[in-house]
Motif scaffolding. Structure first.
Motif, mmCIF file in Angstrom:
data_model
loop_
_atom_site.group_PDB
_atom_site.id
_atom_site.type_symbol
_atom_site.label_atom_id
_atom_site.label_comp_id
_atom_site.label_asym_id
_atom_site.label_seq_id
_atom_site.Cartn_x
_atom_site.Cartn_y
_atom_site.Cartn_z
ATOM 1 N N ALA A 1 8.984 0.409 8.987
ATOM 2 C CA ALA A 1 9.890 0.211 10.124
ATOM 3 C C ALA A 1 9.167 -0.456 11.287
ATOM 4 N N GLU A 2 7.898 -0.138 11.477
ATOM 5 C CA GLU A 2 7.128 -0.796 12.534
ATOM 6 C C GLU A 2 7.044 -2.300 12.287
ATOM 7 N N VAL A 3 6.808 -2.659 11.062
ATOM 8 C CA VAL A 3 6.753 -4.087 10.726
ATOM 9 C C VAL A 3 8.107 -4.732 10.964
ATOM 10 N N GLU A 4 9.189 -4.039 10.590
ATOM 11 C CA GLU A 4 10.516 -4.593 10.792
ATOM 12 C C GLU A 4 10.818 -4.759 12.276
ATOM 13 N N ARG B 1 4.738 17.269 0.009
ATOM 14 C CA ARG B 1 3.724 16.228 0.166
ATOM 15 C C ARG B 1 4.312 14.856 -0.138
ATOM 16 N N ARG B 2 5.134 14.764 -1.174
ATOM 17 C CA ARG B 2 5.768 13.490 -1.522
ATOM 18 C C ARG B 2 6.679 13.008 -0.402
ATOM 19 N N ARG B 3 7.463 13.894 0.171
ATOM 20 C CA ARG B 3 8.366 13.492 1.257
ATOM 21 C C ARG B 3 7.580 13.042 2.492
ATOM 22 N N ASP B 4 6.488 13.727 2.782
ATOM 23 C CA ASP B 4 5.678 13.325 3.937
ATOM 24 C C ASP B 4 5.081 11.939 3.738
ATOM 25 N N LEU B 5 4.554 11.687 2.535
ATOM 26 C CA LEU B 5 3.978 10.370 2.271
ATOM 27 C C LEU B 5 5.040 9.278 2.317
ATOM 28 N N ALA B 6 6.209 9.555 1.721
ATOM 29 C CA ALA B 6 7.286 8.572 1.750
ATOM 30 C C ALA B 6 7.741 8.302 3.184
ATOM 31 N N ALA B 7 7.829 9.370 3.997
ATOM 32 C CA ALA B 7 8.233 9.171 5.387
ATOM 33 C C ALA B 7 7.207 8.339 6.152
ATOM 34 N N GLU B 8 5.934 8.566 5.882
ATOM 35 C CA GLU B 8 4.889 7.779 6.540
ATOM 36 C C GLU B 8 4.975 6.304 6.133
ATOM 37 N N ILE B 9 5.248 6.068 4.855
ATOM 38 C CA ILE B 9 5.373 4.681 4.387
ATOM 39 C C ILE B 9 6.583 4.022 5.040
ATOM 40 N N HIS B 10 7.697 4.740 5.095
ATOM 41 C CA HIS B 10 8.889 4.176 5.737
ATOM 42 C C HIS B 10 8.650 3.929 7.228
ATOM 43 N N ASP C 1 0.852 -1.191 0.000
ATOM 44 C CA ASP C 1 0.000 0.000 0.000
ATOM 45 C C ASP C 1 0.884 1.236 0.000
ATOM 46 N N LEU C 2 0.891 1.953 -1.130
ATOM 47 C CA LEU C 2 1.652 3.193 -1.229
ATOM 48 C C LEU C 2 0.773 4.416 -1.023
ATOM 49 N N THR D 1 0.319 -7.897 6.678
ATOM 50 C CA THR D 1 -0.501 -8.095 5.486
ATOM 51 C C THR D 1 -0.950 -6.769 4.888
ATOM 52 N N LYS D 2 -1.195 -5.771 5.716
ATOM 53 C CA LYS D 2 -1.702 -4.500 5.223
ATOM 54 C C LYS D 2 -0.629 -3.700 4.494
ATOM 55 N N HIS D 3 0.580 -3.685 5.039
ATOM 56 C CA HIS D 3 1.623 -2.820 4.503
ATOM 57 C C HIS D 3 2.678 -3.561 3.691
ATOM 58 N N LYS D 4 2.761 -4.870 3.849
ATOM 59 C CA LYS D 4 3.748 -5.656 3.123
ATOM 60 C C LYS D 4 3.036 -6.684 2.255
ATOM 61 N N SER D 5 3.482 -6.822 1.025
ATOM 62 C CA SER D 5 2.856 -7.766 0.098
ATOM 63 C C SER D 5 3.473 -9.149 0.269
ATOM 64 N N ALA D 6 2.987 -10.098 -0.508
ATOM 65 C CA ALA D 6 3.508 -11.463 -0.473
ATOM 66 C C ALA D 6 4.585 -11.684 -1.521
ATOM 67 N N THR D 7 5.145 -10.614 -2.049
ATOM 68 C CA THR D 7 6.201 -10.703 -3.060
ATOM 69 C C THR D 7 7.480 -10.097 -2.504
ATOM 70 N N GLY D 8 8.582 -10.786 -2.697
ATOM 71 C CA GLY D 8 9.860 -10.299 -2.190
ATOM 72 C C GLY D 8 10.988 -10.599 -3.154
ATOM 73 N N PHE D 9 12.141 -10.009 -2.873
ATOM 74 C CA PHE D 9 13.345 -10.191 -3.685
ATOM 75 C C PHE D 9 14.504 -10.521 -2.757
ATOM 76 N N VAL D 10 15.319 -11.488 -3.175
ATOM 77 C CA VAL D 10 16.465 -11.927 -2.377
ATOM 78 C C VAL D 10 17.696 -11.922 -3.279
ATOM 79 N N THR D 11 18.785 -11.338 -2.790
ATOM 80 C CA THR D 11 20.044 -11.280 -3.531
ATOM 81 C C THR D 11 21.072 -12.158 -2.837
#
Length: 878
Positions: free
Chosen positions: A385-388, A372-381, A310-311, A443-453
């Protein structure tokens, strides 16, 4: 041969039948009169079949509805094939198609030779990939073709990329298959023709009519029919041999690609990375996903990223910001060109307005959007971070230091674990720490798709092809290389299960529509005749001649127009409804669905009416209807030869001349030459041209299908197919070397579908000829053709098991050797797979040189007068 336009009253319209509705009678009569088709049966044996069927159907059908019982009548079964427009085609129609196609073909070729020196139009690859291309365009009429033929394979591979090189190799394979078939077609067709001319004798039939060039001429001659059977044997063996040779060459190229880190200069990390789907809730955090793979591959994981689900309004703000920035860049360019500050009109209340300076106003608006873009990006981060933090509790950080104890990771632990031992205690602590991750938040903020290097190609290769979880609908790795430019980021968070459900629904609907392809052909034929003037039979000769061209050419053009529009429909469905995550995957879906329609076009073009009428006819009297279809099959070769001619004289010159991109660039450059920003020169008309493989592959591979299906029935298709592939190789090799800029590199992802199509065409051609001989009661010949039919099926299974399925991922052996020979892995970016909406620098524009002709056009002063406002005209003193 029948005349296209029948004089009034020459043919009897169908008489009334018991149980047939009046409107059906009227429509059938109108069609029979329009098509000029006799209601008699073409062969003497058909009269006997008709009489026998009439007697057999006298009883037992009283309970069948009228609309179904009408289809059981012989006249209605006959109308399924007799009203097909294919029965109207012959040699003169091939000439008409060729002449009409030459009218636009010649100007397009002249335009190409006249304008091909212009880099913006015909050599854009030199702008976007300088240094990666041929050194010259080889000046001189036709000299470019010789330059392409002399270019070595290594240079073609380096310039066009593996995907483009595989496309060129498949064009070469088409040339080889067509050349072999052409060599066989010369003696086989001569035998057919000699028998057909002899059978005509003193009758009124035309000795050189098209049917005398097909197997229809020798179907009653035992030993001459064996020649066609032998030709099918040889074609099948050569096709299987050529396909196997091509697969062996592809295996080497594919394995080299999957272990090469310098495939695309700006994305070497994709070779060491995988995309995983259906990530369980317990692992929907970067640290948790990394720990999961650290348990499976200790010490091999560099980083892991979970795509955000959710962006919020961030994407809308970025779209609005993009429009404001574009307007601001144009205003600054206008101020620089005119020397005056541009004004902006602001509408106020009650119909009043105010004029303000435009540049400061747009700069202020851009600043607000940036905030506005920076505020939204900060809220998403912050939410991320809460999930992490939920995933990496106090115990979690300490346990990650010893990843060898993660034997029960992701499954919630085991209550029977021995907690007295150190290992059991660590497992229990890890289990409890993983459970601390709130599933609702994840589930709300993180999807079921990921990338691993990963740090090594060996671990990456194992992870791509291994089954990660024993549970169904759980962690799965995607075999495709996750190149950033190949990803459709808006679809990345989409659930795989939902995508599969939507994909199944769309595929089912499209298959049902393809089954009614004959109805579309009937509509196109109906339009071409109903829209014709009613006074044609009494019109002057030139009018009637023009109408003949119109009536023959228009149905084919309408069908081809529908075929040309279908890929765009498939593309929209795959991206916006089914929501596939890779652009290459979307092109593959378009490819497969387009091939389905092309196959329907081959067999359902033989009939008229809907699939319901055909099925009812097959159920009520299958033998009679199949006999009629068998009689029509040799005549159908004319239609498909016409399609090949149109591809040669229309499609290929259109591709070579690039009329539509040329028109767009000319209009934009002349209308807006003083207002083109750096961003404008990389977008819109000037964007890097992309080769859409899903659009291009089907039309080329289907020519092989036409040739293989008619290998025994009408080998005359092969010379036209040979000419097509020779021209197609030159045209598309030139475009891939000079024009198209690869946006991503998948390493031959379309090779598998193409080979399956060739093998399926070989099998379909053998089976079609086998069924044709059975219906003609040539049983010994049919059983002889059954042998290559079975051989084609065995070849399909062998190639599929030995070459195709095993090349989706790099083999472990190749990956280990690549790791040993590699000096060091590339520098990895921890945030490489972060979604582009979170990019802190969204204003990056690729720096490319300004096109030479655009630069010269800008330097040319405008001429006063009416045309000057459109940018046309030469220079003059002001």
């Amino acid at each position: 041969r029948r005349e296209l336009i029948a004089p009034p009253g020459r043919h009897r319209p169908p008489g009334p039948h018991v149980g047939q509705p009046a409107k059906d009678l009227e429509r059938a009569g109108r069609w029979a009169h329009t098509r000029g088709s006799p209601r008699g049966i073409s062969s003497a044996g058909s009269e006997g079949s008709r009489a026998r069927m009439s007697g057999a159907m006298a009883d037992g059908w009283a309970d069948i509805p009228d609309e179904l019982s009408a289809a059981t009548n012989t006249d209605d079964l006959l109308s399924i094939t007799e009203l097909s427009f294919i029965k109207q085609l012959g040699w003169q129609d091939l000439g008409i198609v060729a002449v009409v196609s030459l009218i636009p073909c010649i100007p397009m070729l002249i335009l190409f030779e006249w304008q091909r020196h212009r880099r913006t139009h015909f050599w854009p690859k030199s702008r976007y990939q300088p240094g990666r291309g041929l050194a010259s365009q080889f000046p001189g009429v036709g000299a470019w073709a010789m330059g392409i033929l002399r270019a070595p394979d290594d240079e073609l591979l380096d310039v066009a990329g593996l995907e483009g090189f595989v496309f060129m190799r498949l064009m070469r394979m088409g040339c080889r298959l067509s050349l072999f078939g052409t060599v066989l077609a010369v003696p086989v067709t001569w035998i057919f023709l000699s028998e057909g001319v002899k059978d005509c004798g003193d009758d009124d039939c035309e000795p050189y009519r098209f049917l005398n060039w097909t197997v229809n001429a020798v179907v009653s001659n035992d030993w001459k029919l064996w020649v066609a059977v032998a030709a099918v044997w040889l074609v099948t063996l050569h096709t299987l041999y050529d396909v196997i040779q091509e697969c062996e060459a592809f295996v080497k190229l594919r394995q080299q690609f999957l272990t090469k880190t310098e495939i695309m200069e700006d994305d070497p990390q994709a070779t060491y990375s995988i995309m995983v789907e259906r990530v369980p809730r317990e692992c929907r955090a970067d640290a948790a996903l990394k720990a999961y793979f650290e348990h499976l591959f200790p010490g091999e994981v560099v980083c892991a990223t979970i795509a955000l689900a959710d962006l919020g309004d961030l994407e809308k703000v970025l779209a609005e910001r993009r429009g404001v920035l574009d307007a601001l860049e144009h205003l600054r360019l206008e101020e620089e060109a005119t020397g005056t500050a541009p004004q902006e009109r602001l509408n106020l209340r009650e119909g009043s307005y105010e004029l303000v300076e435009a540049i400061p106003w747009y700069e202020a608006r851009l600043a607000r959007l940036d905030e506005r873009r920076r505020d939204l990006a900060a809220e998403i981060h912050k939410r991320s971070a809460e999930v992490e933090r939920e995933a990496t509790g106090t115990f979690f950080d300490r346990i990650l230091a010893t990843p060898q104890n993660l034997s029960t990771f992701g499954e919630g632990g085991d209550d029977k674990v021995d907690k007295t031992s150190g290992e059991g205690e660590r497992e229990a602590l890890l289990s409890r720490s993983v459970r601390r991750l709130d599933p609702t938040i994840a589930t709300k903020h993180k999807s079921a798709t990921g990338f691993v290097t990963f740090r090594s190609l060996r671990s990456c290769s194992v992870a791509r092809q291994a089954q990660l979880s024993p549970r169904p609908f759980c962690m799965e790795s995607c075999p495709q290389r996750p190149e950033r430019k190949n990803l459709i980021w808006g679809n990345v968070p989409t659930s795989k299960t939902g995508r599969l459900v939507r994909h199944g629904f769309v595929s089912t609907v499209l298959v049902l529509l393809a089954m009614n392809w004959s109805s579309l052909i009937q509509i196109c034929t109906y339009i071409s005749h109903e829209w014709s003037p009613k006074h044609i039979p009494t019109a002057p000769f030139i009018i009637r001649w023009c109408y003949n061209i119109f009536a023959i050419y228009l149905p084919i053009m309408l069908v081809q127009a529908v075929l040309a529009l279908l890929p765009f429909l498939y593309l929209g469905l795959a991206v916006f409804y089914e929501r596939f995550k890779f652009a290459s995957e979307v092109q593959q879906v378009v490819y497969r669905r387009y091939m389905l329609v092309q196959w329907a076009n081959i067999y359902l073009s033989l009939v008229s009416g809907s699939i319901v009428t055909l099925v009812v006819g097959l159920v009520t009297n299958p033998l009679y209807l199949l006999e009629q279809l068998a009689d029509l099959m040799p005549e159908a070769a004319v239609y498909f030869i016409e399609l090949i001619i149109m591809k040669i004289l229309l499609v290929l010159p259109f591709e070579l001349s690039r009329i539509w991109p040329w028109f767009r660039i000319e209009v934009v450059a002349r209308l807006f030459r003083d207002r083109l920003t750096e961003r404008d020169l990389t977008e819109g008309a000037f964007e890097p041209p992309e080769f859409r493989y899903g659009f291009q592959y089907p039309g080329k591979i289907m020519v092989v299908t036409y040739a293989l299906i008619f290998a025994g029935i009408c080998p005359l298709v092969y010379p036209f197919a040979l000419l097509h592939f020779c021209c197609a190789y030159l045209v598309y090799a030139r475009q891939l070397l000079y024009v198209y800029v690869p946006k991503y590199e998948t390493g031959g992802a379309f090779f598998e579908t193409s080979i399956y199509t060739v093998l399926g065409s070989n099998l379909a051609g053998c089976f079609t000829f086998f069924a044709y001989l059975l219906l003609k009661e040539q049983y010994w010949h049919a059983w002889a053709v059954l042998v290559p039919t079975v051989g084609a099926l065995i070849g399909w299974i062998f190639v599929s098991a030995s070459y195709l399925h095993m090349n989706m991922t790099a083999s472990i052996e190749i990956a280990v050797s690549a790791d040993d020979s590699a000096r060091s892995p590339p520098a990895f970016d921890q945030h490489w797979f972060r979604q582009p909406a979170l990019d802190p620098n969204p204003d990056r524009v690729a720096k490319v040189e300004e096109p030479d002709d655009i630069h010269a056009l800008k330097a040319t002063p405008r001429r006063g007068g009416f045309l000057s406002r459109f940018g046309f005209g030469g220079s003059s003193k002001e």
